[in-house]
Design an enzyme around this catalytic site. Structure first.
Site, PDB file in Angstrom:
ATOM      1  N   ASP A 316      92.538  17.490  64.233  1.00 32.27           N
ATOM      2  CA  ASP A 316      91.844  17.117  65.476  1.00 32.27           C
ATOM      3  C   ASP A 316      90.522  17.371  65.631  1.00 32.27           C
ATOM      4  OD1 ASP A 316      92.263  16.670  68.147  1.00 32.27           O
ATOM      5  OD2 ASP A 316      93.732  17.944  68.714  1.00 32.27           O
ATOM      6  N   TYR A 317      89.900  16.995  66.614  1.00 30.89           N
ATOM      7  CA  TYR A 317      88.455  16.794  66.731  1.00 30.89           C
ATOM      8  C   TYR A 317      87.686  17.985  66.665  1.00 30.89           C
ATOM      9  CZ  TYR A 317      84.323  14.680  69.389  1.00 30.89           C
ATOM     10  OH  TYR A 317      83.252  14.166  69.903  1.00 30.89           O
TER      11      TYR A 317
END
Length: 782
Positions: A316-317
């Site tokens: 994820d980011y």
């Protein structure tokens, strides 16, 4: 049409760990077991020998820097950057994505909007880089690209996987015209706590329903083949158990037993993998002390070892950078090493893999073979998608809602609405001439689509006011509109106009609820009431004595205890999408009977959270006690609250319509199943049948639900669990028999060793219209 049976088959775990082992230790134990069986590849396209030959040939030509470029992902950057598709924190990585693409040092990009931008970056990669490797463009397309349909929690309320598959494919058709070939969807995290903002992105609290929805998304996005130019690679997220964040607080830690993990949280992920999901996103959260993005137990032992996943894993980011905040890595190099060795192939936005891996490889801390395999996974997907042959956006770019798609998203919205209460206020009749429409969401196009809403044009969105104005005019009536208040406001300046409009009306429709930003990522709430002073507005309007129809817009269950006892009708409409107003008008006027059922329990008070129907029994159940009254005498020492009943205000699976349905007692095909036969994983063991009858005077759709309880097992089991459902449309007086086939997947559970088993126990089967179904049958395994 057969009942929905999307619960994934349950393989026996080869993991022989005790629950006390750490996750990292468990991964080592798994890896060391001689002869441990490995599952077949989950996606045959990615395992194609022809593709593997092309990967081998290309990999042999790549420099280390080019290989690492395939393992990093950045967004559109620089002075010419387009508007972001989705809000994310600033990364401060200071990279020039266009320059990296030209140099062949970038493998994929996220949330880059429009064919002109994706084609520009793609030309840089394909025409200017040494090896001409195309970029892969991913995006947060969660519930539509230009033509927006209900958020996933609303789609789950439809209990209609075929519908979910159809709208998912529709969104892929639109987004591929902009060059997007990878969706960061579906989110399949089970959420049992309505405080968690990302509840809106999933299918709610139940593993069986969640698995059905997960499978439907994969089939819709990826189509028959990844190479179809209208298909996109799906990304199952967030692996794993992200939805169990403590206190419902975003990014918070998760801690649970392995039994609960496998039985309640992993089934939707597994269903998606078995359906062929091409990619997986690792989660932000830690699970039992080990962050998911550095968790070999999740990413290696379960995902690749037990389930045979052969796609790629993306973080994820900035999740790899955040390993330092978790405290398990003291340097970027250590975070990089732990993430890659655990099984994360692509670093999204952290800027760690490309800066840290060269030295880690030179020092021998990361084997080159691990890097090569990660690169292979990226290249396999690009070849499978046909990007080397067709790298650019296809056809004519879709830049607004597609007229031909409006009917489908309108039907999706209609099926998502859940009628929670109706004291004969609905449907509206042609005699209802004067309607007052009140509330901050009545004429608010931007808030009809909710969070993660793709790239819609606001002018395409139909508001409730627009639709009801048209409908009342056609029927010779009138509509008076008053905003009343804002979504989060405290001013009562608009109350007087709202009350005056209500007094002059035959019926009042109130559009209240959350803003889209109040749910979704970073949208956790400690209070679940109507925000701002909306409830005060509701009370002021209800005091006029006019019948009130409350439309609730939200991305989660809200506390509606006052409304439930003071207004005539309540309908949960979630965030309906482009055709919001038309769909709401269709249901309010009875053109369409509501058929949605709750995918999550609605609490009476926020203090009940986490709240879910399939709880475990306790040693002191409050049987035959009025829990609406404070404890006293012989009613105190039980599992209960002293100030609110235990149960949900509106439970899982619940929903009303404009008719009534009756059920016969379930009949079971036999009363005893031999234990040896029950252990055969591919065989139906019990056929449970009930007759459902429409006893009212309108045609409507019922969601027939099958629940099972197992008593006498070595591990405590829930009071009941959903093990099947089916949508049935019946005319007035019409009846239909519905049969559910129960086999090993529906009757098994996980034991303390992590094995999926059946034992000699007793089962109760209910068939009815919600998790409160009371008609039951019994059988034994012995």
């Amino acid at each position: 049409m057969t009942p929905q049976r999307f619960f994934p088959s349950l393989r026996h775990s080869v993991l022989a760990t005790a629950l006390g082992l750490s996750l990292a230790s468990a991964a080592v134990v798994f890896a060391q077991q001689p002869g441990a069986p490995q599952a077949s590849p989950s996606n045959p396209e990615l395992a194609s020998p022809a593709i593997e030959q092309r990967v081998d040939a290309l990999l042999s030509k790549m420099t280390l820097e080019e290989k690492l470029g395939q393992l990093v992902q950045y967004n559109d950057s620089g002075a010419d950057a387009a508007a972001a598709l989705a809000a994310n924190p600033e990364s401060h990585n200071n990279v020039n994505s266009m320059q990296l693409a030209e140099q062949g040092l970038l493998g994929s990009m996220l949330n880059t909007v429009g064919a002109s931008r994706t084609n520009a970056f793609q030309r840089a990669a394909v025409e200017k880089s040494r090896l001409h490797i195309p970029l892969l463009f991913g995006a947060d397309i969660i519930h539509g690209y230009r033509t927006i349909y209900p958020q996933p929690i609303g789609l789950a309320a439809s209990f209609d996987p075929d519908l979910v598959q159809s709208v998912s494919h529709m969104s892929a058709e639109e987004a591929t015209t902009a060059g997007i070939r990878w969706f960061y969807s579906p989110m399949v995290d089970i959420s049992r706590d309505a405080r968690w903002g990302r509840t809106t992105e999933g299918a709610g609290e139940d593993a069986y329903l969640g698995a059905a929805m997960a499978r439907a998304y994969i089939l819709g996005y990826q189509g028959k083949t990844l190479s179809d130019p209208e298909s996109v690679a799906a990304c199952v997220k967030h692996f794993a158990a992200y939805g169990a964040a403590e206190a419902g607080r975003e990014y918070n830690t998760t801690d649970m037993s392995e039994i609960r993990l496998r039985q309640d949280y992993l089934p939707p992920y597994k269903a998606a993998i078995e359906a062929g999901a091409a990619t997986v996103m690792s989660a932000f959260n830690a699970l039992n002390g080990v962050p998911a993005s550095a968790n070999p137990f999740l990413l290696q032992t379960i995902l690749r070892g037990e389930w045979g996943f052969d796609g790629l894993v993306v973080s994820d980011y900035t999740a790899i950078m955040e390993l330092e905040n978790h405290g398990i890595a003291l340097t970027p190099a250590e975070a990089t090493r732990k993430a890659l060795l655990a099984g994360v192939d692509i670093d999204m936005m952290s800027h760690f893999y490309d800066t840290q891996l060269p030295e880690l490889i030179r020092s021998g801390q990361v084997p080159m073979s691990v890097v090569d395999e990660a690169v292979r996974r990226v290249l396999r997907l690009k070849f499978a998608l046909g990007l080397f042959e067709h790298p650019y956006a296809r056809g004519t770019e879709v830049t607004a809602a597609v007229p031909a798609h409006r009917e489908l998203v309108r039907r999706a919205a209609e099926e998502s609405f859940v009628l929670l209460k109706n004291d004969s206020a609905l449907p509206l009749t042609t005699e209802t001439k004067k309607i007052a429409l009140i509330g901050p969401l009545a004429d608010n196009a931007a808030e009809m689509v909710g969070s993660w809403s793709g790239a819609p044009q606001l002018s395409d969105i139909v508001t409730v006011k627009q639709a009801l104005e048209t409908r009342t005019r056609q029927l010779g009536g009138s509509l008076t509109y008053a905003q009343g208040t804002t979504i989060t406001g405290s001013s009562e300046d608009g109350f007087a106009a709202a009350v005056q409009a209500a007094r002059q009306a035959d019926v009042v429709v109130m559009a209240l609820g959350e803003s889209g930003a109040m749910s979704g990522e970073a949208g956790s709430r400690a209070y679940l009431d109507l925000p701002g002073n909306q409830e005060q507005l509701l009370k002021a309007v209800a005091a006029t004595g006019k019948p009130v129809v409350l439309l609730v817009f939200s991305g989660r269950p809200l506390v509606l205890d006052w409304a439930a006892t003071h207004v005539a009708a309540i309908m949960e409409v979630w965030f309906p999408g482009t055709e919001a107003g038309h769909a709401i008008a269709d249901v309010l006027y009875g053109d369409v009977a509501p058929s949605g059922r709750l995918p999550m329990s609605f609490p009476r008070a926020v203090g009940q959270e986490p709240l879910y129907y399939n709880q475990f029994p306790t040693g002191r159940p409050p049987r035959n006690i009025d829990l609406s009254q404070p404890p006293g005498g012989n009613s105190r020492f039980f599992s209960r609250y002293i100030d609110v009943p235990n149960d949900a205000l509106f439970p899982f699976g619940y929903g009303l319509t404009y008719t009534q349905f009756a059920y016969s007692m379930p009949t079971l095909s036999r009363s005893i199943v031999p234990l040896g036969e029950a252990r055969q994983t591919g065989k139906d063991l019990i056929h449970a049948t009930a007759t459902v009858t429409n006893t009212g005077n309108r045609t409507a759709t019922e969601v027939v639900q099958c629940y099972v309880r197992n008593r006498g097992a070595s591990i405590e089991q829930p009071v009941r669990s959903l093990e099947g459902f089916r949508r049935v449309t019946l005319k007035p007086g019409e009846s239909q028999k519905v049969t559910f086939d129960l086999g090993f997947p529906e009757l098994s559970f996980y034991d303390a060793q992590g094995h999926s088993v059946v034992e000699a126990t007793e089962y109760t089967v209910w068939i009815g219209g919600s998790s409160l179904a009371s008609q039951e049958g019994q059988f034994k395994i012995e």
